[in-house]
Scaffold this active site. Structure first.
Site, PDB file in Angstrom:
ATOM      1  N   GLY A  14      17.984  18.857  28.266  1.00 22.98           N
ATOM      2  CA  GLY A  14      17.309  18.039  29.287  1.00 22.98           C
ATOM      3  C   GLY A  14      16.702  19.097  30.140  1.00 22.98           C
ATOM      4  O   GLY A  14      17.395  19.816  30.821  1.00 22.98           O
TER       5      GLY A  14
ATOM      6  N   ALA B 294      18.369  19.132  33.769  1.00 23.48           N
ATOM      7  CA  ALA B 294      19.456  19.460  33.679  1.00 23.48           C
ATOM      8  C   ALA B 294      19.600  20.969  33.546  1.00 23.48           C
ATOM      9  O   ALA B 294      20.241  21.698  34.432  1.00 23.48           O
ATOM     10  CB  ALA B 294      20.399  18.793  32.568  1.00 23.48           C
TER      11      ALA B 294
ATOM     12  N   ASN C  85       3.147  26.110  30.921  1.00 20.52           N
ATOM     13  CA  ASN C  85       2.743  27.245  29.894  1.00 20.52           C
ATOM     14  C   ASN C  85       1.591  27.089  29.471  1.00 20.52           C
ATOM     15  O   ASN C  85       0.582  26.115  29.915  1.00 20.52           O
ATOM     16  CB  ASN C  85       3.958  27.281  28.654  1.00 20.52           C
ATOM     17  CG  ASN C  85       3.641  25.887  27.948  1.00 20.52           C
ATOM     18  OD1 ASN C  85       2.751  25.292  27.927  1.00 20.52           O
ATOM     19  ND2 ASN C  85       4.924  25.668  27.117  1.00 20.52           N
TER      20      ASN C  85
ATOM     21  N   THR D 200      14.883  28.157  23.286  1.00 20.82           N
ATOM     22  CA  THR D 200      15.065  27.134  24.052  1.00 20.82           C
ATOM     23  C   THR D 200      15.626  27.261  25.466  1.00 20.82           C
ATOM     24  O   THR D 200      16.634  27.786  26.053  1.00 20.82           O
ATOM     25  CB  THR D 200      15.943  26.055  23.612  1.00 20.82           C
ATOM     26  OG1 THR D 200      15.703  26.002  21.839  1.00 20.82           O
ATOM     27  CG2 THR D 200      16.019  24.641  23.700  1.00 20.82           C
TER      28      THR D 200
ATOM     29  N   ASP E  83      12.955  26.965  31.635  1.00 24.60           N
ATOM     30  CA  ASP E  83      13.780  26.241  32.758  1.00 24.60           C
ATOM     31  C   ASP E  83      14.543  27.470  33.255  1.00 24.60           C
ATOM     32  O   ASP E  83      14.476  27.371  34.740  1.00 24.60           O
ATOM     33  CB  ASP E  83      14.696  25.341  32.046  1.00 24.60           C
ATOM     34  CG  ASP E  83      14.037  24.156  31.268  1.00 24.60           C
ATOM     35  OD1 ASP E  83      13.194  23.763  31.654  1.00 24.60           O
ATOM     36  OD2 ASP E  83      14.596  23.638  30.068  1.00 24.60           O
TER      37      ASP E  83
HETATM   38  O1  RIB Z   1      13.469  23.035  27.894  1.00 27.76           O
HETATM   39  C1  RIB Z   1      14.374  22.830  26.780  1.00 27.76           C
HETATM   40  C2  RIB Z   1      14.715  21.479  26.773  1.00 27.76           C
HETATM   41  O2  RIB Z   1      13.698  20.591  26.402  1.00 27.76           O
HETATM   42  C3  RIB Z   1      16.027  21.270  26.027  1.00 27.76           C
HETATM   43  O3  RIB Z   1      17.062  21.368  26.538  1.00 27.76           O
HETATM   44  C4  RIB Z   1      15.687  19.747  25.554  1.00 27.76           C
HETATM   45  O4  RIB Z   1      16.494  19.001  25.856  1.00 27.76           O
HETATM   46  C5  RIB Z   1      14.141  19.587  25.892  1.00 27.76           C
HETATM   47  O5  RIB Z   1      13.868  18.431  26.615  1.00 27.76           O
END
Ligand code: RIB
Length: 293
Positions: free
Chosen positions: A39, A42, A183, A239, A243
């Site tokens: 998420g 999170a 992005n 991934t 974040d």
């Molecule tokens: O940015 C990565 C996140 O995007 C992943 O952890 C996934 O949950 C998606 O929502």
């Protein structure tokens, strides 16, 4: 310690690693299936914690074992979950991710994340007013995002808006945020058919466009600046790279660094994050990042 609230998604990531992506009607055999905590909200909250901030999460999960697990994970990392609700009769958010050659394709099912309402924000006005920064992404309802931006504007709380995944938002909201970090794909959705250089000039030191392995670009009021990313030879899973970038960018800004220095900090941290599997496991501690600066 600076206080940052993340208002955003909390999800479980279901990840398949594969050598090929199926075409319509085709079945392929994957190599591995794993689950991770995820998420965007999170992930950014944990990046902020690892960077040394005091972090408060406002969000929602289902009132079930998975929901409790998601909250437990955040709390274990030091995130205050006093503003996270357990909602009855709703599933927790999930993301369904395919990884091929280290890169990902993601389908999200928002679940409880879609129920974070304007009234949930109003309930926590007093606590939110204590924040030094509020961080937002696009995995919660757009009307809630807009209400948070208005609230921050009215109360002069700096806000970073990471418009991921890509969605449109009226320009008046873009004007009110302090930092906007799309992005390239999200940039195209936000500023349809607009020229990158022109938009960067329109939002100096505010619009920071991340460019994947090329780093990030912004306009400092005089020059267009590309802050290059380090070359990473062992990319395992991208991934959560964005974040991590956002979490560490905020760390730089909170420490009084320039936008350029903060982007650099974000790039270094994201470069470390992609060397491990899962969105959160590779997010580095500040000590690890500092050693590379
Ligand atoms: O940015 C990565 C996140 O995007 C992943 O952890 C996934 O949950 C998606 O929502």
């Amino acid at each position: 310690m600076k206080k940052v609230a993340v208002i955003g998604s909390i999800s479980k990531d279901f990840v398949v690693t594969t050598e090929s992506i199926p075409n319509q009607g085709e079945t392929v055999v994957g190599e591995r299936f794993q689950t991770f905590f995820g998420g965007k909200g999170a992930n950014q909250a944990i990046a902020l914690c690892r960077a040394g901030m005091e972090v408060f999460m406002l969000g929602a999960v289902g009132d079930d074992e998975l929901g409790r697990d998601l909250i437990h994970n955040l709390e274990q990392h030091g995130v205050d979950c006093g503003m996270v609700q357990n909602l009855k009769n709703v599933n927790s958010g999930s993301a369904h991710i395919q990884i091929m050659n280290g890169d990902n394709r993601i389908v999200i099912v928002p679940g409880a994340n879609d129920f974070i309402s304007i009234s949930d924000i109003e309930t926590h006005y007093e606590q939110l007013k204590q924040m030094d920064m509020i961080v937002l992404q696009n995995e919660i309802p757009m009307e809630t995002i807009c209400a948070v931006i208005n609230f921050c504007d009215k109360n002069q709380i700096p806000v970073l808006y990471n418009p991921a995944p890509a969605k449109e938002i009226p320009e008046s909201y873009i004007d009110k945020v302090n930092y906007l970090t799309p992005n390239e794909h999200e940039f195209d959705t936000l500023f349809q058919n607009q020229d990158l250089s022109e938009m960067l000039r329109m939002y100096p030191n505010k619009l920071i466009v991340t460019l994947g392995d090329r780093g990030a670009i912004f306009y400092d009021g005089e020059h267009e600046i590309i802050v290059s990313a380090e070359k990473i030879s062992n990319i395992v899973d991208t991934t959560g790279a964005g974040d991590t970038f956002n979490g560490y960018f905020v760390k730089g800004i909170m420490d009084g660094d320039s936008v350029k220095q903060s982007v650099y900090l974000g790039n270094v941290a994201a470069g470390l994050a992609i060397q491990a599997e899962g969105a959160q496991d590779g997010i580095p501690t500040y000590e690890k990042v500092k050693a590379l600066l």
